[in-house]
Design a protein around this motif. Structure first.
Motif, PDB file in Angstrom:
ATOM      1  N   GLY A  49       0.786  -1.229   0.000  1.00  0.00           N
ATOM      2  CA  GLY A  49       0.000   0.000   0.000  1.00  0.00           C
ATOM      3  C   GLY A  49       0.815   1.275   0.000  1.00  0.00           C
ATOM      4  N   LYS A  50       2.123   1.162  -0.075  1.00  0.00           N
ATOM      5  CA  LYS A  50       3.003   2.333  -0.079  1.00  0.00           C
ATOM      6  C   LYS A  50       3.710   2.423  -1.421  1.00  0.00           C
ATOM      7  N   GLU A  51       3.746   3.631  -2.009  1.00  0.00           N
ATOM      8  CA  GLU A  51       4.444   3.828  -3.280  1.00  0.00           C
ATOM      9  C   GLU A  51       5.939   3.998  -3.043  1.00  0.00           C
ATOM     10  N   ILE A  52       6.728   3.271  -3.812  1.00  0.00           N
ATOM     11  CA  ILE A  52       8.181   3.360  -3.748  1.00  0.00           C
ATOM     12  C   ILE A  52       8.678   3.836  -5.111  1.00  0.00           C
ATOM     13  N   THR A  53       9.213   5.051  -5.160  1.00  0.00           N
ATOM     14  CA  THR A  53       9.761   5.587  -6.410  1.00  0.00           C
ATOM     15  C   THR A  53      11.151   5.001  -6.600  1.00  0.00           C
ATOM     16  N   HIS A  54      11.383   4.373  -7.763  1.00  0.00           N
ATOM     17  CA  HIS A  54      12.704   3.763  -7.958  1.00  0.00           C
ATOM     18  C   HIS A  54      13.479   4.353  -9.112  1.00  0.00           C
ATOM     19  N   TRP A  55      12.876   5.189  -9.944  1.00  0.00           N
ATOM     20  CA  TRP A  55      13.628   5.894 -10.972  1.00  0.00           C
ATOM     21  C   TRP A  55      12.839   7.102 -11.464  1.00  0.00           C
ATOM     22  N   PHE A  56      13.565   8.021 -12.096  1.00  0.00           N
ATOM     23  CA  PHE A  56      12.978   9.203 -12.706  1.00  0.00           C
ATOM     24  C   PHE A  56      13.410   9.255 -14.161  1.00  0.00           C
ATOM     25  N   ARG A  84      24.165   9.034  -0.437  1.00  0.00           N
ATOM     26  CA  ARG A  84      23.235   8.915  -1.572  1.00  0.00           C
ATOM     27  C   ARG A  84      22.685  10.283  -1.960  1.00  0.00           C
ATOM     28  N   TYR A  85      22.332  11.097  -0.965  1.00  0.00           N
ATOM     29  CA  TYR A  85      21.812  12.428  -1.246  1.00  0.00           C
ATOM     30  C   TYR A  85      22.900  13.315  -1.861  1.00  0.00           C
ATOM     31  N   GLU A  86      24.106  13.265  -1.308  1.00  0.00           N
ATOM     32  CA  GLU A  86      25.206  14.056  -1.864  1.00  0.00           C
ATOM     33  C   GLU A  86      25.492  13.647  -3.304  1.00  0.00           C
ATOM     34  N   ASN A  87      25.450  12.351  -3.585  1.00  0.00           N
ATOM     35  CA  ASN A  87      25.663  11.855  -4.943  1.00  0.00           C
ATOM     36  C   ASN A  87      24.570  12.391  -5.883  1.00  0.00           C
ATOM     37  N   LEU A  88      23.341  12.406  -5.392  1.00  0.00           N
ATOM     38  CA  LEU A  88      22.231  12.944  -6.178  1.00  0.00           C
ATOM     39  C   LEU A  88      22.457  14.431  -6.481  1.00  0.00           C
ATOM     40  N   LEU A  89      22.916  15.181  -5.487  1.00  0.00           N
ATOM     41  CA  LEU A  89      23.218  16.603  -5.686  1.00  0.00           C
ATOM     42  C   LEU A  89      24.278  16.814  -6.765  1.00  0.00           C
ATOM     43  N   ILE A  91      11.608  11.999  -3.835  1.00  0.00           N
ATOM     44  CA  ILE A  91      13.070  11.945  -3.702  1.00  0.00           C
ATOM     45  C   ILE A  91      13.455  11.067  -2.513  1.00  0.00           C
ATOM     46  N   ALA A  92      12.774  11.254  -1.384  1.00  0.00           N
ATOM     47  CA  ALA A  92      13.056  10.443  -0.196  1.00  0.00           C
ATOM     48  C   ALA A  92      12.846   8.963  -0.519  1.00  0.00           C
ATOM     49  N   SER A  93      11.746   8.651  -1.166  1.00  0.00           N
ATOM     50  CA  SER A  93      11.453   7.268  -1.545  1.00  0.00           C
ATOM     51  C   SER A  93      12.534   6.725  -2.469  1.00  0.00           C
ATOM     52  N   TYR A  94      12.947   7.513  -3.433  1.00  0.00           N
ATOM     53  CA  TYR A  94      13.998   7.142  -4.376  1.00  0.00           C
ATOM     54  C   TYR A  94      15.311   6.834  -3.655  1.00  0.00           C
TER      55      TYR A  94
END
Length: 187
Positions: free
Chosen positions: A63-70, A149-154, A169-172
């Motif tokens: 029941g929870k959405e998990i974003t795995h790519w954009f 992971r967040y720094e890499n995304l930045l 983004i948090a889910s990703y």
């Protein structure tokens, strides 16, 4: 269509004949924000080139959405497993903005492979680039901390932070929205 073929030249140079055949096989699509390109349980029969807009791939887990790519401009997007195997998709692909896309069916693409081997080579190279991104994502998820992971995304994909809601983004990143807020506050 011009943007699509300019982008394709970065992968592989097609013959004029192959380019014309490919051009005749694509369908132009304009869709609104929140529309779904693919829904879980249905077979994905098309591959898309995203000319304008952005979207996300997500799973439903308990029941929870998990974003795995954009996906963003100049990305090829599809539910690759479903598209290749022609089995029902286990993911959803949802537009985060109104988008302009070019679509090609699995049948049309297969027919083009059989007639134009340079198209087959082009798509193989595109698949390889997708696989590399997938492996990089896996390594990040398995071996880096939430902050890393967040720094890499930045550093690597700052456009995600500019265009995607924080919850996605948090889910990703595989963290809660609260953890993401704490990381952002520290940085």
């Amino acid at each position: 269509m011009k943007q699509l073929f300019e982008h394709l030249q970065f992968f592989y140079q097609l013959t004029k004949e192959a380019q014309q055949a490919l051009e005749a096989s694509f369908e132009h699509i304009v869709l609104p924000k929140n529309e779904f390109l693919v829904t879980e349980g249905k077979i994905c029969r098309r591959m898309y080139f995203l000319q304008q807009g952005c979207l996300r791939g997500c799973y439903n887990l308990d029941g929870k959405e998990i974003t795995h790519w954009f996906g963003f401009e100049n990305d090829f997007v599809t539910s690759f497993h479903s598209f290749i195997t022609q089995e029902p998709a286990v993911e959803n692909i949802q537009l985060m903005e109104g988008s302009v896309l070019w679509a090609i069916s699995k049948e049309a693409l297969t027919a083009l492979f059989n007639k134009h081997h340079d198209i087959e080579r082009l798509v193989r190279i595109a698949y390889e680039k997708y696989y590399i991104r997938l492996e990089e994502r896996y390594v990040n998820a398995q071996f880096k901390t939430a902050t890393e992971r967040y720094e890499n995304l930045l550093l690597e994909r700052p456009h995600i932070i500019e265009r995607a809601p924080l919850g996605y983004i948090a889910s990703y990143l595989g963290i809660s929205q609260e953890t993401l807020s704490r990381i952002r506050a520290r940085l």
